[in-house]
Write a protein that holds these residues in place. Structure first.
Motif, PDB file in Angstrom:
ATOM      1  N   THR A  97       0.841  -1.191   0.000  1.00 14.98           N
ATOM      2  CA  THR A  97       0.000   0.000   0.000  1.00 14.98           C
ATOM      3  C   THR A  97       0.877   1.243   0.000  1.00 14.98           C
ATOM      4  O   THR A  97       2.047   1.199   0.383  1.00 14.98           O
ATOM      5  CB  THR A  97      -0.915   0.046   1.236  1.00 14.98           C
ATOM      6  N   ALA A 120       5.983   6.488  -5.148  1.00 17.34           N
ATOM      7  CA  ALA A 120       5.308   5.351  -5.791  1.00 17.34           C
ATOM      8  C   ALA A 120       6.243   4.687  -6.795  1.00 17.34           C
ATOM      9  O   ALA A 120       6.332   3.453  -6.847  1.00 17.34           O
ATOM     10  CB  ALA A 120       4.029   5.820  -6.476  1.00 17.34           C
ATOM     11  N   PHE A 178       7.569   0.712  -6.960  1.00 19.77           N
ATOM     12  CA  PHE A 178       7.490  -0.181  -8.120  1.00 19.77           C
ATOM     13  C   PHE A 178       8.870  -0.727  -8.491  1.00 19.77           C
ATOM     14  O   PHE A 178       8.998  -1.871  -8.911  1.00 19.77           O
ATOM     15  CB  PHE A 178       6.865   0.532  -9.328  1.00 19.77           C
ATOM     16  N   VAL A 236       5.770  -5.751  -8.252  1.00 19.81           N
ATOM     17  CA  VAL A 236       4.307  -5.726  -8.261  1.00 19.81           C
ATOM     18  C   VAL A 236       3.831  -4.909  -9.453  1.00 19.81           C
ATOM     19  O   VAL A 236       4.558  -4.072  -9.985  1.00 19.81           O
ATOM     20  CB  VAL A 236       3.721  -5.128  -6.957  1.00 19.81           C
ATOM     21  N   LYS A 237       2.596  -5.157  -9.858  1.00 22.40           N
ATOM     22  CA  LYS A 237       2.006  -4.429 -10.980  1.00 22.40           C
ATOM     23  C   LYS A 237       1.052  -3.342 -10.520  1.00 22.40           C
ATOM     24  O   LYS A 237       0.650  -2.492 -11.305  1.00 22.40           O
ATOM     25  CB  LYS A 237       1.270  -5.398 -11.902  1.00 22.40           C
ATOM     26  N   ARG A 238       0.672  -3.378  -9.246  1.00 23.39           N
ATOM     27  CA  ARG A 238      -0.283  -2.413  -8.702  1.00 23.39           C
ATOM     28  C   ARG A 238       0.043  -2.103  -7.260  1.00 23.39           C
ATOM     29  O   ARG A 238       0.535  -2.968  -6.542  1.00 23.39           O
ATOM     30  CB  ARG A 238      -1.700  -2.979  -8.744  1.00 23.39           C
ATOM     31  N   LEU A 239      -0.262  -0.873  -6.875  1.00 25.34           N
ATOM     32  CA  LEU A 239      -0.199  -0.495  -5.458  1.00 25.34           C
ATOM     33  C   LEU A 239      -1.604  -0.108  -5.034  1.00 25.34           C
ATOM     34  O   LEU A 239      -2.325   0.567  -5.781  1.00 25.34           O
ATOM     35  CB  LEU A 239       0.722   0.712  -5.257  1.00 25.34           C
ATOM     36  N   VAL A 240      -1.981  -0.527  -3.848  1.00 25.75           N
ATOM     37  CA  VAL A 240      -3.256  -0.103  -3.289  1.00 25.75           C
ATOM     38  C   VAL A 240      -3.009   1.252  -2.620  1.00 25.75           C
ATOM     39  O   VAL A 240      -2.143   1.374  -1.758  1.00 25.75           O
ATOM     40  CB  VAL A 240      -3.794  -1.124  -2.265  1.00 25.75           C
ATOM     41  N   MET A 281      -6.374   2.258  -6.826  1.00 23.96           N
ATOM     42  CA  MET A 281      -5.252   1.453  -7.280  1.00 23.96           C
ATOM     43  C   MET A 281      -4.365   2.328  -8.155  1.00 23.96           C
ATOM     44  O   MET A 281      -4.853   3.223  -8.845  1.00 23.96           O
ATOM     45  CB  MET A 281      -5.738   0.268  -8.119  1.00 23.96           C
ATOM     46  N   LEU A 282      -3.063   2.051  -8.144  1.00 25.69           N
ATOM     47  CA  LEU A 282      -2.111   2.787  -8.966  1.00 25.69           C
ATOM     48  C   LEU A 282      -1.234   1.782  -9.703  1.00 25.69           C
ATOM     49  O   LEU A 282      -0.772   0.802  -9.111  1.00 25.69           O
ATOM     50  CB  LEU A 282      -1.236   3.693  -8.082  1.00 25.69           C
ATOM     51  N   THR A 283      -1.012   2.037 -10.992  1.00 26.51           N
ATOM     52  CA  THR A 283      -0.144   1.193 -11.798  1.00 26.51           C
ATOM     53  C   THR A 283       0.972   2.046 -12.389  1.00 26.51           C
ATOM     54  O   THR A 283       0.841   3.282 -12.469  1.00 26.51           O
ATOM     55  CB  THR A 283      -0.920   0.531 -12.955  1.00 26.51           C
ATOM     56  N   ASP A 298      -0.399   4.252 -15.033  1.00 29.48           N
ATOM     57  CA  ASP A 298      -1.045   5.475 -14.546  1.00 29.48           C
ATOM     58  C   ASP A 298      -0.025   6.600 -14.405  1.00 29.48           C
ATOM     59  O   ASP A 298      -0.293   7.754 -14.757  1.00 29.48           O
ATOM     60  CB  ASP A 298      -1.713   5.241 -13.188  1.00 29.48           C
TER      61      ASP A 298
END
Length: 75
Positions: A17, A27, A31, A36-40, A53-55, A58
């Motif tokens: 997160t 962020a 990464f 990981v491909k996404r962060l909450v 969610m963040l990629t 994004d």
């Protein structure tokens, strides 16, 4: 794989997160450091309250929209 498989058997843990108050640089570092491909994204004052969610895509879209990735065409 069975369609009856419990989600707890296939989800990834721990969930990474990031607080909404953190920067895009923070962020990007997460990464880079974690595969990981996404962060909450969680509320700044409540780490247990997911708000989105963040990629990496994004982030790329944000920088492209801001013109950061546009080449300098001035002579």
């Amino acid at each position: 794989a069975q369609l009856t498989t419990a989600l707890t058997e296939i989800i990834r843990r721990p969930v990474l997160t990031i607080a909404e108050s953190k920067s895009l640089a923070d962020a990007m570092l997460m990464f880079i450091r974690h595969p990981v491909k996404r962060l909450v994204v969680v509320a700044a004052d409540r780490a247990d309250q997911p708000i989105g969610m963040l990629t990496p895509f994004d982030i790329l879209l944000h920088y492209t929209a801001e013109g950061v990735t546009k080449p300098n065409t001035n002579p």
